[in-house]
Design a protein around this motif. Structure first.
Motif, PDB file in Angstrom:
ATOM      1  N   ALA A 220       0.836  -1.200   0.000  1.00 56.90           N
ATOM      2  CA  ALA A 220       0.000   0.000   0.000  1.00 56.90           C
ATOM      3  C   ALA A 220       0.871   1.250   0.000  1.00 56.90           C
ATOM      4  O   ALA A 220       1.672   1.452   0.920  1.00 56.90           O
ATOM      5  CB  ALA A 220      -0.922   0.005   1.220  1.00 56.90           C
ATOM      6  N   TRP A 221       0.687   2.091  -1.024  1.00 58.35           N
ATOM      7  CA  TRP A 221       1.533   3.277  -1.145  1.00 58.35           C
ATOM      8  C   TRP A 221       1.347   4.225   0.035  1.00 58.35           C
ATOM      9  O   TRP A 221       2.286   4.891   0.453  1.00 58.35           O
ATOM     10  CB  TRP A 221       1.240   3.998  -2.465  1.00 58.35           C
ATOM     11  N   TRP A 222       0.122   4.266   0.582  1.00 55.35           N
ATOM     12  CA  TRP A 222      -0.145   5.202   1.674  1.00 55.35           C
ATOM     13  C   TRP A 222       0.518   4.768   2.976  1.00 55.35           C
ATOM     14  O   TRP A 222       0.621   5.555   3.930  1.00 55.35           O
ATOM     15  CB  TRP A 222      -1.655   5.379   1.876  1.00 55.35           C
ATOM     16  N   LEU A 223       0.993   3.515   3.037  1.00 52.40           N
ATOM     17  CA  LEU A 223       1.777   3.062   4.183  1.00 52.40           C
ATOM     18  C   LEU A 223       3.279   3.231   3.959  1.00 52.40           C
ATOM     19  O   LEU A 223       4.039   3.446   4.908  1.00 52.40           O
ATOM     20  CB  LEU A 223       1.474   1.590   4.476  1.00 52.40           C
ATOM     21  N   LEU A 224       3.708   3.127   2.686  1.00 53.65           N
ATOM     22  CA  LEU A 224       5.136   3.192   2.378  1.00 53.65           C
ATOM     23  C   LEU A 224       5.634   4.613   2.133  1.00 53.65           C
ATOM     24  O   LEU A 224       6.788   4.927   2.431  1.00 53.65           O
ATOM     25  CB  LEU A 224       5.432   2.334   1.143  1.00 53.65           C
ATOM     26  N   LEU A 225       4.773   5.465   1.583  1.00 54.76           N
ATOM     27  CA  LEU A 225       5.218   6.818   1.244  1.00 54.76           C
ATOM     28  C   LEU A 225       5.615   7.652   2.462  1.00 54.76           C
ATOM     29  O   LEU A 225       6.648   8.334   2.430  1.00 54.76           O
ATOM     30  CB  LEU A 225       4.138   7.533   0.420  1.00 54.76           C
ATOM     31  N   PRO A 226       4.831   7.639   3.564  1.00 53.76           N
ATOM     32  CA  PRO A 226       5.221   8.469   4.728  1.00 53.76           C
ATOM     33  C   PRO A 226       6.625   8.168   5.256  1.00 53.76           C
ATOM     34  O   PRO A 226       7.416   9.112   5.433  1.00 53.76           O
ATOM     35  CB  PRO A 226       4.128   8.166   5.756  1.00 53.76           C
ATOM     36  N   PRO A 227       7.020   6.905   5.532  1.00 45.80           N
ATOM     37  CA  PRO A 227       8.394   6.694   6.020  1.00 45.80           C
ATOM     38  C   PRO A 227       9.451   7.059   4.976  1.00 45.80           C
ATOM     39  O   PRO A 227      10.545   7.508   5.346  1.00 45.80           O
ATOM     40  CB  PRO A 227       8.437   5.195   6.347  1.00 45.80           C
ATOM     41  N   ALA A 228       9.126   6.893   3.693  1.00 44.18           N
ATOM     42  CA  ALA A 228      10.082   7.266   2.647  1.00 44.18           C
ATOM     43  C   ALA A 228      10.313   8.781   2.658  1.00 44.18           C
ATOM     44  O   ALA A 228      11.463   9.245   2.573  1.00 44.18           O
ATOM     45  CB  ALA A 228       9.580   6.821   1.283  1.00 44.18           C
ATOM     46  N   VAL A 229       9.237   9.555   2.780  1.00 47.16           N
ATOM     47  CA  VAL A 229       9.356  11.017   2.801  1.00 47.16           C
ATOM     48  C   VAL A 229      10.074  11.480   4.065  1.00 47.16           C
ATOM     49  O   VAL A 229      10.932  12.379   4.024  1.00 47.16           O
ATOM     50  CB  VAL A 229       7.964  11.679   2.693  1.00 47.16           C
ATOM     51  N   VAL A 230       9.747  10.871   5.197  1.00 48.38           N
ATOM     52  CA  VAL A 230      10.403  11.239   6.455  1.00 48.38           C
ATOM     53  C   VAL A 230      11.900  10.924   6.376  1.00 48.38           C
ATOM     54  O   VAL A 230      12.740  11.718   6.814  1.00 48.38           O
ATOM     55  CB  VAL A 230       9.750  10.497   7.640  1.00 48.38           C
TER      56      VAL A 230
END
Length: 426
Positions: A220-230
């Motif tokens: 799920a992109w909405w689970l993976l994108l936040p830690p990637a951006v952080v």
């Protein structure tokens, strides 16, 4: 006793690998075309009567200042959008080392050594020229001419309709992949002005969280994108160039097994990388105002400009061709029957097209200064010169390339696999 060579250089790979790389190269070629258009528009706008508006857009800042992310548009392009490019590079690197040609030490030796030679010689030439011309303060730019831009190179081939054989295209792409890895190492270790260990540790911890998620099959992109951006934001705050986060995140994605997802992600993100991220970066990075013909002529004589141009054109040629020739000499290997040393010479010249990463390193080395503008001139002129010289050499072999292409595409039994790859397996 037979005197047959112990091995062959630049042989074509398996059909599965060739077909995958063909798809990658097709997308990179389209991205290269967009890159050329973006760079041309940037140079034209930056040298038009409206040049002030180009620089106003480039320097316009946006973003939360409390998070140290109040960056200019050009900085967002280099630090933010290029992180997408380097994430795809990370995916590609891992796939090549785990499931591609680079997993075989015998096949990996040539592109790895050629990439190293193609980085060392341009750096040596750049340093030597600036020392001889009495400008030791410019040595921070030693890494500018060491990069190869495969998208730009493939766009040149597409414009000229050169029918480069699969083995040469594979070699070019693999060399550029290794080149990108070495460039990331250079950026991380040599172009980090200060290091804030707190954000760096937190960034690595966040990347570990991302790694655990993808290794356990989270999609799920909405689970993976936040830690990637952080992770990206924390690495930016640490002083390490934020694009390194892209490569590190790409390295964590599994390639094989039930959770293997790297190839799927690479296929989905490459159009965004090649079609948006790199052209937008090129638009803001290539726009150098030279001040007419006199200003351009003055820039061409600057030690940095001369060093970059000589590094790209002569250094890449000596590094890539010289390494390949020495490897063949000392291992008693020969080129594949379909190829000639003229092909390697042309490909080595083509490797002198350094654009995206060269401009990025130029920004890191000199920033928004007159010397930084000279770097841009050197990268643009050197890349164009390398492309023109490579075109002359490779076009002289186009008839031979067409014959090879016919062999590589002939499919008499219509099973979707060219006959020549069946004969390799027999």
């Amino acid at each position: 006793m037979s005197n047959a060579p112990s091995r062959r250089l630049l042989t074509r790979g398996s059909w599965a690998e060739v077909s995958r790389l063909t798809e990658v190269l097709r997308r990179e070629t389209v991205g290269g075309m967009l890159l050329l258009v973006a760079a041309t528009l940037a140079v034209a706008w930056a040298n038009s009567p409206w040049s002030h508006s180009y620089h106003a857009v480039s320097d316009f800042t946006v973003g939360p200042e409390s998070l140290h992310l109040n960056l200019s548009i050009s900085a967002w392009a280099s630090d933010g959008l290029l992180a997408i490019f380097f994430f795809v590079v990370g995916l590609e690197l891992k796939r090549e080392f785990v499931a591609g040609d680079l997993r075989d030490p015998r096949r990996a030796a040539l592109p790895i050594l050629a990439a190293v030679g193609g980085m060392v010689m341009p750096a040596v030439i750049f340093v030597a020229i600036n020392l001889v011309m009495g400008q030791p303060q410019n040595l921070a730019g030693w890494a500018v001419p060491t990069a190869t831009d495969v998208a730009f190179a493939l766009a040149v081939l597409a414009v000229l309709s050169t029918h480069l054989p699969a083995a040469l295209r594979t070699f070019l792409l693999t060399l550029a992949v290794v080149d990108d890895l070495l460039a990331i190492v250079v950026i991380a270790f040599f172009y980090t002005d200060h290091l804030n260990l707190g954000p760096l540790a937190l960034s690595l911890l966040t990347i570990a969280v991302f790694a655990i998620a993808v290794q356990r099959g989270v999609r799920a992109w909405w689970l993976l994108l936040p830690p990637a951006v952080v992770a990206w934001a924390l690495l930016h705050a640490s002083g390490v160039h934020a694009t390194v986060a892209g490569v590190l995140l790409g390295f964590t994605v599994p390639v094989l097994g039930r959770n293997g997802w790297a190839e799927h992600l690479e296929r989905r993100l490459r159009p965004l990388s090649a079609g948006v991220a790199v052209p937008v970066f090129a638009f803001f990075a290539a726009g150098v105002t030279v001040g007419g013909l006199s200003g351009f002529a003055t820039a061409l004589t600057h030690p940095v400009t001369v060093g970059v141009m000589a590094g790209l054109v002569l250094g890449k040629l000596l590094g890539v061709f010289g390494t390949t020739f020495l490897l063949a000499t000392f291992t008693h290997a020969e080129l594949d029957d379909d190829l000639a040393w003229r092909d390697v010479f042309g490909l080595a010249l083509l490797a002198g097209i350094g654009f995206t990463v060269s401009l990025l390193i130029g920004e890191l080395a000199f920033g928004d200064t007159p010397t930084g503008d000279d770097v841009k001139v050197g990268v643009l002129v050197g890349s164009v010169a390398a492309g023109l010289l490579a075109s002359i050499v490779l076009l002289s072999r186009n008839a031979a390339y067409r014959r090879i292409e016919q062999l590589e595409t002939l499919d008499a039994d219509h099973d979707g696999v060219p006959d020549i790859y069946h004969s390799q397996q027999d």
